[in-house]
Design a protein around this motif. Structure first.
Motif, short mmCIF file in Angstrom:
data_model
loop_
_atom_site.label_atom_id
_atom_site.label_comp_id
_atom_site.label_asym_id
_atom_site.label_seq_id
_atom_site.Cartn_x
_atom_site.Cartn_y
_atom_site.Cartn_z
N TYR A 9 51.84 78.72 56.32
CA TYR A 9 52.69 77.73 56.97
C TYR A 9 53.43 76.42 55.82
CZ TYR A 9 53.64 73.95 60.07
OH TYR A 9 54.51 73.09 60.86
N SER A 10 52.70 76.45 54.76
CA SER A 10 53.06 75.49 53.55
C SER A 10 54.58 76.16 53.14
CB SER A 10 52.17 75.28 52.42
OG SER A 10 51.11 74.74 52.95
N ALA A 12 56.49 78.35 54.89
CA ALA A 12 57.55 78.05 55.87
C ALA A 12 58.20 76.44 55.95
CB ALA A 12 57.04 78.45 57.19
N VAL A 13 57.15 75.42 55.70
CA VAL A 13 57.77 74.24 55.68
C VAL A 13 58.70 73.81 54.56
CG1 VAL A 13 56.98 71.83 55.47
CG2 VAL A 13 55.78 73.22 57.12
N LEU A 14 58.29 74.47 53.41
CA LEU A 14 59.19 74.39 52.48
C LEU A 14 60.39 74.96 52.45
CD1 LEU A 14 56.62 75.00 49.42
CD2 LEU A 14 57.56 72.82 50.02
N TYR A 15 60.67 76.09 53.21
CA TYR A 15 61.59 76.80 53.46
C TYR A 15 62.66 75.94 54.48
CZ TYR A 15 65.13 79.80 55.55
OH TYR A 15 66.22 80.45 55.97
N TRP A 16 61.93 75.48 55.29
CA TRP A 16 62.62 74.47 56.37
C TRP A 16 63.23 73.39 55.65
CZ3 TRP A 16 57.75 74.56 59.99
CH2 TRP A 16 57.94 75.85 60.87
N MET A 17 62.52 72.97 54.73
CA MET A 17 62.79 71.52 54.26
C MET A 17 63.96 71.78 53.02
SD MET A 17 59.38 69.27 53.87
CE MET A 17 60.35 67.70 53.38
N PHE A 18 64.02 72.65 52.57
CA PHE A 18 65.16 73.17 51.45
C PHE A 18 66.13 74.22 51.55
CE2 PHE A 18 61.05 71.03 49.66
CZ PHE A 18 61.64 69.96 49.00
N LEU A 19 65.89 75.10 52.53
CA LEU A 19 66.82 75.91 52.72
C LEU A 19 67.14 76.30 54.03
CD1 LEU A 19 65.21 78.61 50.44
CD2 LEU A 19 67.15 77.24 50.10
N GLY A 20 66.30 76.09 54.98
CA GLY A 20 66.45 76.37 56.44
C GLY A 20 67.40 75.46 57.27
N PHE A 21 67.81 75.49 58.49
CA PHE A 21 68.55 74.81 59.47
C PHE A 21 69.84 74.53 58.61
CE2 PHE A 21 64.11 73.58 60.00
CZ PHE A 21 64.07 73.96 61.17
N GLY A 22 70.37 75.75 58.43
CA GLY A 22 71.83 75.60 57.51
C GLY A 22 72.05 74.45 56.53
N ARG A 23 70.77 74.08 55.72
CA ARG A 23 71.06 73.09 54.68
C ARG A 23 72.04 73.67 53.49
NH1 ARG A 23 67.40 69.00 54.83
NH2 ARG A 23 65.68 69.34 56.33
N THR A 24 72.73 72.75 53.19
CA THR A 24 73.55 73.21 51.99
C THR A 24 73.70 71.90 50.76
OG1 THR A 24 75.51 71.76 52.96
CG2 THR A 24 75.41 74.22 53.49
N VAL A 25 73.88 72.28 49.70
CA VAL A 25 73.72 71.05 48.66
C VAL A 25 74.85 70.47 48.73
CG1 VAL A 25 73.44 70.79 45.95
CG2 VAL A 25 72.14 73.06 47.09
N VAL A 66 55.73 69.04 62.94
CA VAL A 66 55.71 69.97 61.81
C VAL A 66 54.48 69.49 60.81
CG1 VAL A 66 57.07 70.57 59.60
CG2 VAL A 66 58.09 70.55 61.73
N PHE A 67 53.87 68.30 60.60
CA PHE A 67 52.88 68.02 59.79
C PHE A 67 51.65 68.18 60.53
CE2 PHE A 67 56.29 67.29 56.97
CZ PHE A 67 55.78 67.36 55.79
N ILE A 68 51.60 68.15 61.70
CA ILE A 68 50.21 68.32 62.46
C ILE A 68 49.35 69.61 62.03
CG2 ILE A 68 49.05 68.92 64.67
CD1 ILE A 68 51.20 67.35 66.08
N PRO A 69 49.89 70.64 61.70
CA PRO A 69 49.12 71.72 61.19
C PRO A 69 48.37 71.45 59.94
CG PRO A 69 51.01 72.96 62.06
CD PRO A 69 51.26 71.46 62.00
N GLY A 71 47.14 68.31 59.10
CA GLY A 71 46.08 67.67 59.37
C GLY A 71 44.82 68.70 59.90
N ILE A 72 45.18 69.57 60.32
CA ILE A 72 44.17 70.63 60.87
C ILE A 72 43.68 71.49 59.76
CG2 ILE A 72 43.75 72.29 62.40
CD1 ILE A 72 45.73 71.18 64.27
N LEU A 73 44.61 72.19 59.03
CA LEU A 73 44.21 73.21 57.96
C LEU A 73 43.54 72.85 56.65
CD1 LEU A 73 47.26 75.60 58.68
CD2 LEU A 73 44.84 76.06 59.33
N ILE A 74 44.14 71.73 56.22
CA ILE A 74 43.83 71.20 54.93
C ILE A 74 42.09 70.75 55.13
CG2 ILE A 74 44.02 69.39 53.21
CD1 ILE A 74 46.96 69.48 53.70
N PRO A 75 41.79 70.02 56.28
CA PRO A 75 40.37 69.77 56.14
C PRO A 75 39.69 70.89 56.51
CG PRO A 75 41.59 68.09 57.39
CD PRO A 75 42.60 69.09 57.03
N LEU A 76 40.03 71.98 56.79
CA LEU A 76 39.42 73.06 57.16
C LEU A 76 39.11 73.98 55.89
CD1 LEU A 76 40.78 74.64 60.56
CD2 LEU A 76 38.36 73.38 60.22
N VAL A 77 39.97 73.92 55.09
CA VAL A 77 39.83 74.64 53.86
C VAL A 77 39.25 73.59 52.86
CG1 VAL A 77 41.42 75.12 51.68
CG2 VAL A 77 42.05 75.80 54.18
#
Length: 134
Positions: A9-10, A12-25, A66-69, A71-77
């Motif tokens: 999931y991390s 995927a989020v990094l991809y979305w934030m830096f490359l996904g959704f048609g992001r361009t520099v 996008v950040f809800i997981p 709050g769930i996964l980090i405390p589980l780990v």
């Protein structure tokens, strides 16, 4: 299992934030940032700003959902992150780093409102975890 999910999931989020959704520099112009809390949020509630309802909904709810997981996964780990204060102490610098990198790499902007919305997402995930786990 939670650790594996957190890893993918991390990524995927990094991809979305830096490359996904048609992001361009953006190579021209100043770096974009907002340091005024709730400034961008207020803009999205201004119905005359030209942003579509879908755009408003995606930006506001997306930054939370996008950040809800996390709050769930980090405390589980890692059990030490099951307290709101400890999780917040981890989440704030992590989100600040992501926002700063978006601005410096010119694939987005630094927006303190994104930090606030992302943090609400992390807290929401922790609440969901408490509600269903403990």
């Amino acid at each position: 299992m939670a650790g594996v999910l957190l890893f993918f999931y991390s990524a995927a989020v990094l991809y979305w934030m830096f490359l996904g959704f048609g992001r361009t520099v953006r190579t021209e112009g100043a770096m974009q940032y907002n340091l005024e809390p709730l400034h961008t949020v207020k803009l999205y509630f201004d119905l005359d700003n030209g942003v579509s309802f879908k755009g408003r909904l995606i930006n506001l709810s997306g930054n939370i959902i996008v950040f809800i997981p996390f709050g769930i996964l980090i405390p589980l780990v890692q059990a030490r992150f099951r307290r709101v204060f400890t999780l917040t102490l981890w989440a704030v610098p992590s989100i600040l780093l992501l926002e700063t990198l978006q601005m410096l790499l010119r694939v987005g902007s630094f927006d303190v409102d994104d930090l606030l919305l992302n943090l609400i997402g992390v807290w929401t995930g922790l609440i969901i975890l408490y509600k269903f786990k403990w």
